[in-house]
Enzyme design. Structure first.
Site, PDB file in Angstrom:
ATOM      1  N   PHE A 202       0.860  -1.180   0.000  1.00 11.57           N
ATOM      2  CA  PHE A 202       0.000   0.000   0.000  1.00 11.57           C
ATOM      3  C   PHE A 202       0.895   1.229   0.000  1.00 11.57           C
ATOM      4  O   PHE A 202       1.666   1.459   0.928  1.00 11.57           O
ATOM      5  CB  PHE A 202      -0.910  -0.010   1.234  1.00 11.57           C
ATOM      6  CG  PHE A 202      -1.810   1.190   1.316  1.00 11.57           C
ATOM      7  CD1 PHE A 202      -2.816   1.390   0.375  1.00 11.57           C
ATOM      8  CD2 PHE A 202      -1.650   2.126   2.335  1.00 11.57           C
ATOM      9  CE1 PHE A 202      -3.643   2.504   0.443  1.00 11.57           C
ATOM     10  CE2 PHE A 202      -2.490   3.242   2.410  1.00 11.57           C
ATOM     11  CZ  PHE A 202      -3.482   3.424   1.463  1.00 11.57           C
ATOM     12  N   GLU A 278      -2.939   2.941 -15.948  1.00 11.29           N
ATOM     13  CA  GLU A 278      -3.015   3.652 -14.668  1.00 11.29           C
ATOM     14  C   GLU A 278      -1.764   3.409 -13.821  1.00 11.29           C
ATOM     15  O   GLU A 278      -1.262   2.282 -13.754  1.00 11.29           O
ATOM     16  CB  GLU A 278      -4.253   3.180 -13.877  1.00 11.29           C
ATOM     17  CG  GLU A 278      -5.560   3.546 -14.561  1.00 11.29           C
ATOM     18  CD  GLU A 278      -6.792   3.307 -13.675  1.00 11.29           C
ATOM     19  OE1 GLU A 278      -7.794   4.000 -13.875  1.00 11.29           O
ATOM     20  OE2 GLU A 278      -6.738   2.424 -12.789  1.00 11.29           O
ATOM     21  N   ARG A 295     -10.702   0.029 -22.387  1.00  6.68           N
ATOM     22  CA  ARG A 295     -11.986   0.587 -22.849  1.00  6.68           C
ATOM     23  C   ARG A 295     -11.893   2.105 -22.827  1.00  6.68           C
ATOM     24  O   ARG A 295     -10.895   2.656 -22.356  1.00  6.68           O
ATOM     25  CB  ARG A 295     -13.075   0.156 -21.869  1.00  6.68           C
ATOM     26  CG  ARG A 295     -12.693   0.529 -20.431  1.00  6.68           C
ATOM     27  CD  ARG A 295     -13.792   0.293 -19.438  1.00  6.68           C
ATOM     28  NE  ARG A 295     -13.329   0.281 -18.076  1.00  6.68           N
ATOM     29  CZ  ARG A 295     -13.173   1.345 -17.297  1.00  6.68           C
ATOM     30  NH1 ARG A 295     -13.419   2.562 -17.759  1.00  6.68           N
ATOM     31  NH2 ARG A 295     -12.745   1.226 -16.053  1.00  6.68           N
TER      32      ARG A 295
HETATM   33  P1  ADP Z   1     -12.793   4.760 -14.850  1.00  6.14           P
HETATM   34  O1  ADP Z   1     -11.578   3.931 -14.723  1.00  6.14           O
HETATM   35  O2  ADP Z   1     -13.273   4.954 -16.245  1.00  6.14           O
HETATM   36  O3  ADP Z   1     -12.666   5.960 -14.073  1.00  6.14           O
HETATM   37  P2  ADP Z   1     -14.466   3.401 -12.965  1.00  6.14           P
HETATM   38  O4  ADP Z   1     -13.530   2.499 -12.264  1.00  6.14           O
HETATM   39  O5  ADP Z   1     -15.021   4.537 -12.243  1.00  6.14           O
HETATM   40  O6  ADP Z   1     -13.874   3.816 -14.331  1.00  6.14           O
HETATM   41  O7  ADP Z   1     -15.647   2.534 -13.597  1.00  6.14           O
HETATM   42  C1  ADP Z   1     -16.419   3.017 -14.665  1.00  6.14           C
HETATM   43  C2  ADP Z   1     -17.691   2.267 -14.712  1.00  6.14           C
HETATM   44  O8  ADP Z   1     -17.475   0.923 -15.018  1.00  6.14           O
HETATM   45  C3  ADP Z   1     -18.442   2.257 -13.414  1.00  6.14           C
HETATM   46  O9  ADP Z   1     -19.794   2.224 -13.741  1.00  6.14           O
HETATM   47  C4  ADP Z   1     -17.986   0.978 -12.751  1.00  6.14           C
HETATM   48  O10 ADP Z   1     -18.950   0.529 -11.857  1.00  6.14           O
HETATM   49  C5  ADP Z   1     -17.852   0.091 -13.955  1.00  6.14           C
HETATM   50  N1  ADP Z   1     -16.800  -0.918 -13.852  1.00  6.14           N
HETATM   51  C6  ADP Z   1     -15.477  -0.721 -13.899  1.00  6.14           C
HETATM   52  N2  ADP Z   1     -14.799  -1.862 -13.831  1.00  6.14           N
HETATM   53  C7  ADP Z   1     -15.711  -2.839 -13.720  1.00  6.14           C
HETATM   54  C8  ADP Z   1     -15.645  -4.268 -13.611  1.00  6.14           C
HETATM   55  N3  ADP Z   1     -14.499  -4.926 -13.580  1.00  6.14           N
HETATM   56  N4  ADP Z   1     -16.810  -4.947 -13.518  1.00  6.14           N
HETATM   57  C9  ADP Z   1     -17.971  -4.300 -13.535  1.00  6.14           C
HETATM   58  N5  ADP Z   1     -18.105  -2.976 -13.659  1.00  6.14           N
HETATM   59  C10 ADP Z   1     -17.002  -2.243 -13.746  1.00  6.14           C
HETATM   60  P1  ADP Z   2     -10.014  -0.203  -9.860  1.00  9.08           P
HETATM   61  O1  ADP Z   2      -9.941  -1.352 -10.799  1.00  9.08           O
HETATM   62  O2  ADP Z   2     -11.100  -0.339  -8.874  1.00  9.08           O
HETATM   63  O3  ADP Z   2      -9.967   1.081 -10.596  1.00  9.08           O
HETATM   64  P2  ADP Z   2      -7.207   0.260  -9.157  1.00  9.08           P
HETATM   65  O4  ADP Z   2      -6.215  -0.832  -8.999  1.00  9.08           O
HETATM   66  O5  ADP Z   2      -7.123   1.065 -10.396  1.00  9.08           O
HETATM   67  O6  ADP Z   2      -8.667  -0.329  -8.992  1.00  9.08           O
HETATM   68  O7  ADP Z   2      -7.119   1.202  -7.893  1.00  9.08           O
HETATM   69  C1  ADP Z   2      -8.082   2.189  -7.636  1.00  9.08           C
HETATM   70  C2  ADP Z   2      -7.530   3.184  -6.627  1.00  9.08           C
HETATM   71  O8  ADP Z   2      -7.180   2.541  -5.399  1.00  9.08           O
HETATM   72  C3  ADP Z   2      -6.248   3.876  -7.052  1.00  9.08           C
HETATM   73  O9  ADP Z   2      -6.492   4.999  -7.859  1.00  9.08           O
HETATM   74  C4  ADP Z   2      -5.642   4.249  -5.721  1.00  9.08           C
HETATM   75  O10 ADP Z   2      -6.215   5.409  -5.194  1.00  9.08           O
HETATM   76  C5  ADP Z   2      -6.005   3.079  -4.857  1.00  9.08           C
HETATM   77  N1  ADP Z   2      -4.933   2.062  -4.871  1.00  9.08           N
HETATM   78  C6  ADP Z   2      -4.899   0.945  -5.609  1.00  9.08           C
HETATM   79  N2  ADP Z   2      -3.766   0.247  -5.379  1.00  9.08           N
HETATM   80  C7  ADP Z   2      -3.066   0.946  -4.461  1.00  9.08           C
HETATM   81  C8  ADP Z   2      -1.821   0.750  -3.780  1.00  9.08           C
HETATM   82  N3  ADP Z   2      -1.056  -0.306  -4.012  1.00  9.08           N
HETATM   83  N4  ADP Z   2      -1.424   1.687  -2.891  1.00  9.08           N
HETATM   84  C9  ADP Z   2      -2.193   2.768  -2.645  1.00  9.08           C
HETATM   85  N5  ADP Z   2      -3.364   3.010  -3.230  1.00  9.08           N
HETATM   86  C10 ADP Z   2      -3.809   2.110  -4.133  1.00  9.08           C
HETATM   87 MG    MG Z   3      -8.419   1.686 -11.826  1.00  8.70          MG
END
Ligand code: ADP
Ligand code: ADP
Ligand code: MG
Length: 460
Positions: A202, A278, A295
């Site tokens: 983290f 990301e 996407r």
């Molecule tokens: P972004 O990365 O575009 O900022 P978010 O993480 O906020 O996206 O997700 C965008 C939309 O897609 C939201 O409606 C979220 O609930 C949905 N979403 C994202 N990843 C998944 C997943 N693995 N399964 C289902 N819904 C997802």
């Molecule tokens: P999601 O698929 O839900 O978008 P991500 O892996 O992109 O998940 O992480 C979403 C958010 O969670 C990141 O933008 C960050 O704020 C936090 N996060 C994820 N992994 C870490 C990490 N290893 N350390 C700190 N924050 C994290």
């Molecule tokens: Mg993400």
């Protein structure tokens, strides 16, 4: 070029895709669930087909019904938007086998980045750092403890299939690790039908910085700069901006490095179409790969506004087989753009969803103000889907101008009948640290935890 496209999504992104199609003189087919019959995307499309009940599993996630709708209407291609089936390689394959083009990365590229653990391994191979952590999936409590011991607390337990901030837990000791391991797995099973988790370090007070990628079918890949999405609540983005104040002010040399790292990862996956790589960046300027969103992203307009490139149009052109007409050197950045995700949530009630009927609706206008939404007066937001009702995007010649414009536009935006996050976002626009560009992913939590909470509550 395609003659007709089916939009396999709903809400603002369906509207956004239909707009791009119309500007390319492509006809459109909307699909909708029973509860979305009055939704804006249904009104705007040339044709519309009901594909089932409200629950996504009975409509927007039903591959069989989407394909039937596509065949009945004789479309050339399907745009999946974001969420739902957008990152489902199987869906992409089914489309292609039915002779319908899938507007997104190839199934091969999606499989190369199939989940977060696989993507981490691919990034490492491409020479990009990832947060220290497990090699792949963590199978049991014992392995979890061993990994945590090796990398040191705090650690994060994360669903390999995660998205939308769900399926992740932070742990500071063995006890919270075991608890988090099980809750993350349960949540992941429920949300994604896949309980597999991995563990990574983290990173404290990080910045979320992501790079927009475009790749054509000839193997050319470019990036369109960064978006800073550190303003998050519970790991979900609330505000996004480009350029990133961190890269503008503190780590100027990092922009080029992160951009190149993102392209290396995309190249390693032989990525095609639009995608986002990301990263999290720590206080010392170290950056770590997080995941690839395979996407179009919610916050894509921020990049469109600073580059002048229409990303959804590019997605369609690429899918139709056109080579990229833009080279890396052609990508120019101008001004500053900020987006607020307007959610139907109660900022004074722990951000609980606030679905219901929108009574009055007046959206801001004026120079450099863009609203992407499917909402209108009289529209009822169903409780079934996520709570985002639109996005407000502004641009300015510099960051200060963009912030002042966003503050003005938020003040002008009137939505009654449901609660929205706008008052909270307006407070952020007025926050001295945000205005200085000094913030990390902890910003919102700090704002809500401290004296500021009263400040926000006082205003309403
Ligand atoms: P972004 O990365 O575009 O900022 P978010 O993480 O906020 O996206 O997700 C965008 C939309 O897609 C939201 O409606 C979220 O609930 C949905 N979403 C994202 N990843 C998944 C997943 N693995 N399964 C289902 N819904 C997802
Ligand atoms: P999601 O698929 O839900 O978008 P991500 O892996 O992109 O998940 O992480 C979403 C958010 O969670 C990141 O933008 C960050 O704020 C936090 N996060 C994820 N992994 C870490 C990490 N290893 N350390 C700190 N924050 C994290
Ligand atoms: Mg993400």
């Amino acid at each position: 070029m395609f003659e007709k496209i089916l939009v396999a999504n709903r809400g603002e992104i369906a509207v956004r895709i239909i707009r791009a199609c119309k500007e390319l003189n492509i006809r459109t087919v909307a699909v909708y669930s029973e509860v979305d019959a009055n939704s804006m995307h249904v009104q705007l499309a040339d044709e519309a087909i009901c594909i089932g009940k409200a629950a996504a599993s009975e409509s927007y996630l039903r591959i069989d019904r989407l394909i039937s709708a596509a065949e009945v209407t004789d479309v050339d291609a399907i745009h999946p938007g974001y969420g739902f089936l957008s990152e489902n390689a199987h869906f992409a394959e089914v489309c292609e086998s039915c002779n319908i083009r899938f507007i997104g990365p190839s199934a091969r590229a999606m499989n190369a980045l199939s989940d977060k653990a696989v993507s981490r391994a691919l990034a490492k191979k491409a020479g990009v750092d990832t947060p220290p952590g497990s090699e792949g999936i963590v199978e049991n409590e014992k392995d979890a403890r061993e990994i945590a011991k090796r990398i040191g607390y705090p650690v994060m337990i994360k669903a390999v299939a995660g998205g939308g901030g769900r399926g992740m837990r932070v742990a500071h000791n063995d006890a919270s690790l075991i608890k988090g391991y099980h809750t993350a797995r349960t949540e992941a099973e429920k949300s994604f039908g896949n309980s597999n988790v991995y563990i990574e370090k983290f990173i404290e007070n990080p910045h979320h910085i992501e790079i927009q990628i475009l790749g054509d079918n000839k193997g050319r890949i470019i990036h369109l700069g960064e978006r800073d999405c550190s303003i998050q609540r519970r790991n979900q983005k609330l505000i996004e901006e480009s350029p990133s104040p961190l890269l503008e002010n503190k780590f100027r040399k990092l922009r080029d490095k992160i951009g190149k790292a993102a392209v290396r990862i995309a190249e390693a996956a032989r990525y095609t179409n639009a995608g986002t790589v990301e990263f999290i960046v720590d206080d010392h300027g170290n950056f770590y790969f997080l995941e690839v969103n395979k996407r179009i992203q919610v916050e894509h307009p921020v990049t469109e506004e600073v580059t002048g490139i229409d990303l959804v149009r590019q997605q369609i052109l690429i899918a139709s087989g056109e080579p990229l007409q833009i080279s890396q050197g052609d990508v120019q950045f101008k001004g500053h753009a900020i987006e607020c995700r307007i959610n139907a949530e109660d900022p004074f009630g722990d951000f609980r969803p606030s679905p219901g009927r929108i009574e009055m609706y007046y959206q801001p206008g004026g120079r450099n103000v863009r609203v992407d939404t499917h909402a209108y007066a009289g529209y009822t937001i169903p409780p079934t889907y996520d709570s985002m009702i639109g996005k407000l995007i502004v641009t300015g010649k510099d960051r200060r101008e963009a912030i002042d414009r966003m503050n003005r536009a938020l003040g002008e935006f009137m939505i009654t009948g449901v609660k929205t996050t706008m008052v909270f976002q307006q407070a952020i626009m007025q926050d001295p640290n945000f205005r200085r560009g000094v913030y990390s992913t902890n910003f919102v939590e700090q704002l809500l935890g401290g004296a500021r909470r009263e400040l926000i509550e006082e205003k309403t």
